[in-house]
Scaffold this motif. Structure first.
Motif, PDB file in Angstrom:
ATOM      1  N   GLY A 242       0.825  -1.199   0.000  1.00 37.61           N
ATOM      2  CA  GLY A 242       0.000   0.000   0.000  1.00 37.61           C
ATOM      3  C   GLY A 242       0.861   1.252   0.000  1.00 37.61           C
ATOM      4  N   ALA A 243       0.383   2.322   0.649  1.00 35.22           N
ATOM      5  CA  ALA A 243       1.128   3.578   0.739  1.00 35.22           C
ATOM      6  C   ALA A 243       1.952   3.587   2.026  1.00 35.22           C
ATOM      7  N   TYR A 244       3.222   3.974   1.914  1.00 32.27           N
ATOM      8  CA  TYR A 244       4.097   3.905   3.087  1.00 32.27           C
ATOM      9  C   TYR A 244       3.610   4.786   4.230  1.00 32.27           C
ATOM     10  N   ALA A 245       3.025   5.946   3.917  1.00 30.05           N
ATOM     11  CA  ALA A 245       2.608   6.876   4.968  1.00 30.05           C
ATOM     12  C   ALA A 245       1.521   6.273   5.856  1.00 30.05           C
ATOM     13  N   ASP A 246       0.740   5.332   5.306  1.00 31.95           N
ATOM     14  CA  ASP A 246      -0.319   4.704   6.094  1.00 31.95           C
ATOM     15  C   ASP A 246       0.255   3.747   7.137  1.00 31.95           C
ATOM     16  N   GLU A 247       1.498   3.301   6.927  1.00 26.84           N
ATOM     17  CA  GLU A 247       2.075   2.301   7.819  1.00 26.84           C
ATOM     18  C   GLU A 247       3.353   2.780   8.497  1.00 26.84           C
ATOM     19  N   ILE A 248       3.648   4.062   8.357  1.00 27.27           N
ATOM     20  CA  ILE A 248       4.931   4.555   8.845  1.00 27.27           C
ATOM     21  C   ILE A 248       5.064   4.433  10.356  1.00 27.27           C
ATOM     22  N   LEU A 249       3.951   4.506  11.086  1.00 28.04           N
ATOM     23  CA  LEU A 249       4.031   4.409  12.544  1.00 28.04           C
ATOM     24  C   LEU A 249       4.379   3.006  13.017  1.00 28.04           C
ATOM     25  N   ASP A 250       4.354   2.026  12.105  1.00 29.37           N
ATOM     26  CA  ASP A 250       4.814   0.686  12.464  1.00 29.37           C
ATOM     27  C   ASP A 250       6.316   0.668  12.728  1.00 29.37           C
ATOM     28  N   VAL A 251       7.025   1.615  12.138  1.00 31.96           N
ATOM     29  CA  VAL A 251       8.485   1.636  12.311  1.00 31.96           C
ATOM     30  C   VAL A 251       8.990   2.941  12.916  1.00 31.96           C
ATOM     31  N   LEU A 252       8.110   3.951  13.036  1.00 38.49           N
ATOM     32  CA  LEU A 252       8.518   5.258  13.553  1.00 38.49           C
ATOM     33  C   LEU A 252       8.023   5.429  14.982  1.00 38.49           C
ATOM     34  N   ASN A 253       8.960   5.644  15.889  1.00 39.06           N
ATOM     35  CA  ASN A 253       8.634   5.916  17.287  1.00 39.06           C
ATOM     36  C   ASN A 253       8.734   7.424  17.516  1.00 39.06           C
ATOM     37  N   PRO A 254       7.623   8.122  17.758  1.00 39.21           N
ATOM     38  CA  PRO A 254       7.661   9.584  17.912  1.00 39.21           C
ATOM     39  C   PRO A 254       8.549  10.055  19.059  1.00 39.21           C
ATOM     40  N   ASN A 255       8.875   9.148  19.980  1.00 37.50           N
ATOM     41  CA  ASN A 255       9.704   9.528  21.122  1.00 37.50           C
ATOM     42  C   ASN A 255      11.194   9.470  20.815  1.00 37.50           C
ATOM     43  N   GLU A 256      11.560   8.968  19.619  1.00 38.40           N
ATOM     44  CA  GLU A 256      12.963   8.932  19.207  1.00 38.40           C
ATOM     45  C   GLU A 256      13.279  10.131  18.316  1.00 38.40           C
ATOM     46  N   LYS A 257      14.462  10.687  18.489  1.00 41.79           N
ATOM     47  CA  LYS A 257      14.913  11.753  17.604  1.00 41.79           C
ATOM     48  C   LYS A 257      15.204  11.123  16.239  1.00 41.79           C
ATOM     49  N   THR A 258      14.494  11.561  15.208  1.00 44.60           N
ATOM     50  CA  THR A 258      14.487  10.836  13.939  1.00 44.60           C
ATOM     51  C   THR A 258      14.709  11.757  12.742  1.00 44.60           C
ATOM     52  N   ILE A 259      15.498  11.265  11.787  1.00 45.07           N
ATOM     53  CA  ILE A 259      15.568  11.878  10.459  1.00 45.07           C
ATOM     54  C   ILE A 259      14.829  10.956   9.498  1.00 45.07           C
ATOM     55  N   ILE A 260      13.803  11.477   8.834  1.00 43.43           N
ATOM     56  CA  ILE A 260      13.052  10.701   7.851  1.00 43.43           C
ATOM     57  C   ILE A 260      13.456  11.172   6.456  1.00 43.43           C
ATOM     58  N   HIS A 261      13.962  10.269   5.632  1.00 44.65           N
ATOM     59  CA  HIS A 261      14.251  10.587   4.231  1.00 44.65           C
ATOM     60  C   HIS A 261      13.133   9.999   3.382  1.00 44.65           C
ATOM     61  N   ILE A 262      12.296  10.870   2.811  1.00 47.28           N
ATOM     62  CA  ILE A 262      11.200  10.377   1.975  1.00 47.28           C
ATOM     63  C   ILE A 262      11.749  10.000   0.599  1.00 47.28           C
ATOM     64  N   PRO A 263      11.007   9.198  -0.170  1.00 45.88           N
ATOM     65  CA  PRO A 263      11.533   8.719  -1.450  1.00 45.88           C
ATOM     66  C   PRO A 263      11.589   9.796  -2.525  1.00 45.88           C
ATOM     67  N   ASN A 264      12.506   9.599  -3.478  1.00 44.80           N
ATOM     68  CA  ASN A 264      12.582  10.468  -4.641  1.00 44.80           C
ATOM     69  C   ASN A 264      11.246  10.468  -5.372  1.00 44.80           C
ATOM     70  N   VAL A 265      10.859  11.626  -5.892  1.00 45.53           N
ATOM     71  CA  VAL A 265       9.539  11.753  -6.527  1.00 45.53           C
ATOM     72  C   VAL A 265       9.376  10.827  -7.730  1.00 45.53           C
ATOM     73  N   ASN A 266      10.495  10.370  -8.309  1.00 48.18           N
ATOM     74  CA  ASN A 266      10.411   9.487  -9.482  1.00 48.18           C
ATOM     75  C   ASN A 266      10.455   8.011  -9.120  1.00 48.18           C
ATOM     76  N   SER A 267      10.599   7.699  -7.836  1.00 44.99           N
ATOM     77  CA  SER A 267      10.679   6.298  -7.424  1.00 44.99           C
ATOM     78  C   SER A 267       9.284   5.710  -7.277  1.00 44.99           C
ATOM     79  N   ARG A 268       9.216   4.390  -7.280  1.00 44.47           N
ATOM     80  CA  ARG A 268       7.913   3.740  -7.193  1.00 44.47           C
ATOM     81  C   ARG A 268       7.313   3.865  -5.793  1.00 44.47           C
ATOM     82  N   GLU A 269       8.147   4.131  -4.778  1.00 48.97           N
ATOM     83  CA  GLU A 269       7.623   4.296  -3.420  1.00 48.97           C
ATOM     84  C   GLU A 269       6.945   5.650  -3.221  1.00 48.97           C
ATOM     85  N   SER A 270       7.287   6.627  -4.071  1.00 46.87           N
ATOM     86  CA  SER A 270       6.735   7.965  -3.915  1.00 46.87           C
ATOM     87  C   SER A 270       5.219   7.957  -4.094  1.00 46.87           C
TER      88      SER A 270
END
Length: 682
Positions: A242-270
Motif C-alpha cells: 500500500g502507501a508507506y505513509a499509512d504504515e509509517i508508525l509501524d516503524v517510527l517511534n515519535p519519542n525517538e529523535k528521527t531523520i526521515i528521508h522520503i523517497p525520490n519523486v520518481n521512485s515507485r515508493e513515492s
C-alpha cells in the motif's frame, strides 16, 4: 491496517570504551592521531566513518605541511556548501597543538560570493596571495582547473573531502583532473571519505593510481566501540504494502529523535507529491498546531499529548527552507536535545549533516548507492549524552505479483539485502586471517579464550585495542605482492561490496536451487576481483578471494550461531559481535574448502522468506528464473582452471556423474568449453 513485513534487525553491541573520543596531548582523537602519523606522505587516503573527526585530522596535517614541509597553500574541496562549515576556524593550540586553524572569510568560498561574482577569480587571487588556506566546493575546484590549468597548483596541498564523489570513469571530471595532478606529481593530496565503495561499478581510483596513496583506515567498529555513550546500533529492513505513509508508525517511534528521508519523486515508493507526503506523515503523527515563528518548525500534538517539533526540509520554498535550515544550525541544536524532534528531508540531511541527537535514521525507498546508505546510517551514529542506542530503518515496498513494477520491486529488494550484508560486514571487527601453522606462536594482545593458544587446534583471538580477530585457516593462500597484502588488510569491504552488489551473484545465491556454492565463492568472486584489480596475478587473486569469502562467511555463520538451530531467531536481534566471537572461538577445523562450500546468501534468503508472504516470494523467484543464465565462456574457462587444479590434487579430471555437485559443475565447465571451442573451429 495491512500487516507490515519485517526483516529482523542486525543488532551490533559495542563496549563504550571511550577510546575513540579521548584526546592526546596535542588534542587529537584516535583516528586523528593515526592520520597525523602519516602527515609526511605526499598522497594520503583517509577512510574513516562519519563523526570520527576527518575534518580536524585534515587541519592537523595541513598545518604541519604548511609550517614544516614547504607546502605553499592548502585548498580544501567539499561536495556542497554546507559541508564547508566543517573547516571553520579552530583554536587548536588551546588543546595542545602547535598552530591554530584560520581561514580568511573571503577565502571560504562556501560562504563568500567570489570576486566580481566569480569564485574562480577568487581562486586565482588566492593562488597569487600570501594567505594559506582556501575552502571551496568540488565544482569550484573543477572549474578553476579547467580555466587556470593544473600547473598553478604546484607545491600546494589539495584536500578532497567526501572522496567517493570522485570516479575513475572518464566522464567524471574531478576524477580525470585528479589523475592529471597525480601524473604531474608536484602537489600533495589528502583524500577523505567515510565509505570508499560507490553505488556503481566504477572504482574511485584505478589500481595503479591508488597504489600511490598511503592509506589510513579507521573502521566503524573502532569508532563505535570507542564511544562513551552509544553502545548499540540496529539495522532493519521493513517491507510494506500500500502507501508507506499509512504504515509509517509501524516503524517510527515519535519519542525517538528521527531523520526521515522520503523517497525520490520518481521512485515507485513515492506517493506523487512530496509536499502532501510530508503532510500525510504529520497527520499520522498527530494534530498539527501551527508553525513556530522563530524556527519555522511544525508543531504537532501526538495522541499522548506531547508536542513534537518537526523540521521540514522537503518544502523548497526559499524563505521557509532557509529559516528551517538556519534553526538546525543554531547552537541550541547541538546543546539541547529537545531543540527539534523529527527532521523530514528529501535530498538533504545526508553526508556532512551533523545532528548528534539523532537516534533513528528512517529511509523510505531503497537507495541505489551503498555509499549513500552508509552516509545516512552515519547520521544516527554520533555519540551524545544519554544516547545509548540508535537504529537505521529502510522501509521498502514489498513485491506484488499483480503489479507491473514487480521487476523493479525485486531489484530493490535484492539491493536492500546486499546493502544489509555489506553493513553487517562493515560494522563487525576486522579479520586477520593467517594460514594454520602448528609451529606458530600466539599473537600479542589477542584473547584466545578459555583454552588459551593451542597450535594443534584452530586458533583465534580478539584484540580489543585494534578491533581485530586473529583466525588461522588451513590451506589459506597468503598474498605475495604489496598490493594484494594491502587489499587483504585494508580493502576487503570494498571487495565484498562489489560481490554483494553483483546482480548475478545475489540472484543466483538466493534463488537458484541448483546452485553449487563454489560457483559463487570461487568462480564469481574470482572474476569480480580480477576485474577490480587487473594487475594482480592469479596467485594473489586467489589469496584475496579466500580472504574476502572467509570474512563474509564468518559473519554470516556467526548470525546462525546466535540465532540458534532455527537459523532465524524470533527476536529481532542477531547480536552480531557476540556471534562472531562465539563462532570464532568454537571453530576448530576451519579450512578453505569448508568456507568455499557455504552459500553466503543463504541466511539472507531465510530472513527474506520469513518476512514476506508466499505470493511475494514466488513473484521474486519467477522474475529471477526468467533471466537465468547458462554457463558463459568466461565461466567455462574458470571452471576448467579449477578442474585442472582438481586433477593435480587427485590425479584425475572431475567426473560429471560424481555425487559431489561442485565436481559435476567443473566437469560441465570442461564440456561447455570443449563444445564452444569446437563450434568456433567448425
Amino acid at each position: 491496517m495491512k500487516e507490515t513485513k519485517i526483516i529482523p534487525s542486525v543488532t551490533v553491541n559495542y563496549k563504550g570504551t571511550g577510546n575513540s573520543i579521548k584526546s592526546n596531548e596535542l588534542g587529537m582523537r584516535a583516528m586523528q592521531e593515526r592520520a597525523y602519523e602519516k602527515r609526511g606522505e605526499q598522497y594520503l587516503l583517509i577512510k574513516s566513518p562519519p563523526a570520527s573527526g576527518k575534518s580536524r585530522a585534515l587541519m592537523f596535517i595541513a598545518l604541519d605541511k604548511l609550517n614544516n614541509q614547504g607546502i605553499k597553500q592548502a585548498i580544501i574541496a567539499v561536495p556542497e556548501k554546507s559541508i564547508g562549515s566543517s573547516f571553520a576556524n579552530e583554536p587548536l593550540s588551546k588543546f595542545g597543538f602547535y598552530h591554530d586553524w584560520f581561514v580568511e572569510p573571503k577565502w571560504n568560498l562556501c560562504n563568500a560570493p567570489g570576486e566580481d561574482g566569480s569564485k574562480v577569480n577568487s581562486v586565482k587571487s588566492f593562488l597569487e596571495s600570501d594567505d594559506t588556506v582556501l575552502v571551496c566546493t568540488h565544482a569550484t575546484f573543477r572549474f578553476a582547473i579547467e580555466r587556470l590549468g593544473i600547473e598553478v597548483f604546484d607545491e600546494r596541498l589539495i584536500a578532497i573531502d567526501e572522496f567517493h564523489h570522485v570516479s575513475a570513469d572518464e566522464n567524471n571530471v574531478l576524477g580525470t583532473q585528479l589523475k592529471q595532478l597525480v601524473e604531474r606529481d608536484k602537489i600533495n593530496i589528502v583524500a577523505m571519505t567515510g565509505s570508499y565503495f560507490r553505488g556503481d561499478a566504477n572504482p574511485v581510483l584505478m589500481p595503479d593510481d591508488e597504489a600511490k596513496f598511503d592509506t589510513v583506515t579507521y573502521t566503524y567498529y573502532e569508532q563505535l566501540n570507542g564511544y562513551e555513550h552509544l553502545k548499540t546500533l540496529n539495522i532493519g529492513y521493513y517491507f510494506y504494502s500500500g502507501a508507506y505513509a499509512d504504515e509509517i508508525l509501524d516503524v517510527l517511534n515519535p519519542n525517538e529523535k528521527t531523520i526521515i528521508h522520503i523517497p525520490n519523486v520518481n521512485s515507485r515508493e513515492s506517493m506523487g507529491d512530496k509536499i502532501k507526503e510530508v503532510e500525510h506523515i504529520i497527520h499520522e503523527l498527530g494534530e498539527w498546531q501551527g508553525i513556530d515563528s522563530k524556527t519555522g518548525f511544525h508543531l504537532v500534538k501526538t495522541r499522548d499529548g506531547n508536542i513534537l517539533k518537526i523540521a521540514d526540509l522537503v518544502d523548497d520554498e526559499a524563505t521557509k527552507r532557509n529559516r528551517v535550515s538556519a534553526a538546525l544550525k543554531m547552537p541550541e541544536a547541538k546543546k539541547n536535545r529537545d531543540h527539534v524532534d523529527i527532521i523530514i528531508a528529501l535530498g538533504m540531511a545526508k553526508e556532512g549533516f551533523d545532528w548528534i541527537w539523532c537516534e533513528h535514521a528512517l529511509t523510505i525507498g531503497y537507495r541505489s548507492s551503498l555509499t549513500e546508505i552508509v552516509q545516512i546510517i552515519g547520521r544516527a551514529t554520533r555519540d551524545a549524552p544519554n544516547k545509548i542506542q540508535s537504529r537505521f530503518t529502510n522501509l521498502i515496498a514489498e513485491p506484488d505479483a499483480s503489479e507491473d513494477a514487480v521487476t523493479d520491486a525485486v531489484n530493490d529488494t535484492l539491493k536492500a539485502i546486499s546493502a544489509s550484508l555489506l553493513m553487517e560486514q562493515v560494522l563487525a571487527p576486522r579479520f586477520n586471517f593467517t594460514p594454520k601453522n602448528p609451529q606458530s606462536e600466539p599473537v600479542k594482545g589477542y584473547d584466545y579464550g578459555e583454552d588459551g593458544y593451542n597450535p594443534d587446534k584452530e586458533n583465534v583471538g580478539f584484540n580489543e585495542e585494534t578491533g581485530q580477530f586473529q583466525i588461522e585457516i588451513k590451506g589459506l593462500t597468503e598474498p605475495k605482492s604489496k598490493d594484494a597484502q594491502r587489499i587483504c588488510k585494508e580493502d576487503l569491504n570494498e571487495v565484498i561490496a562489489a560481490f554483494v552488489q553483483d546482480k548475478q551473484t545475489i540472484e543466483r545465491g538466493m534463488f537458484d536451487e541448483e546452485l553449487v556454492p563454489e560457483e559463487l565463492t570461487q568462480i564469481r568472486m574470482g572474476k569480480i576481483i580480477k576485474d577490480k584489480y587487473p594487475d594482480l596475478d592469479e596467485g594473489d587473486i586467489e589469496s584475496v578471494r579466500q580472504h574476502a569469502i572467509a570474512a563474509l562467511n564468518i559473519t554470516q555463520k556467526a548470525k546462525e550461531i546466535v540465532n540458534g538451530e532455527s537459523r532465524i531467531g524470533e527476536k529481532a536481534n542477531t547480536a552480531l559481535i557476540d556471534g562472531v566471537r562465539k563462532f570464532a572461538m568454537d571453530v576448530r577445523e576451519l579450512d578453505v574448502d569448508w568456507i568455499d562450500s557455504i552459500n553466503p546468501f543463504s541466511e539472507a534468503y531465510s530472513i527474506l522468506a520469513k518476512s514476506m508472504n508466499e505470493s511475494s516470494l514466488k513473484a521474486m523467484a519467477e522474475v529471477i528464473s526468467a533471466r537465468k543464465q547458462n554457463i558463459s565462456l568466461d565461466e567455462a574457462r574458470d571452471l576448467a582452471k579449477r578442474a585442472l587444479k582438481f586433477k593435480k590434487e587427485r590425479g584425475r579430471l572431475p567426473d560429471i556423474k560424481s555425487a559431489d555437485p561442485w565436481e559435476q559443475r567443473m566437469a560441465q565447465g570442461i564440456a561447455v568449453l570443449a563444445r564452444l571451442k569446437s563450434e568456433s573451429n567448425g
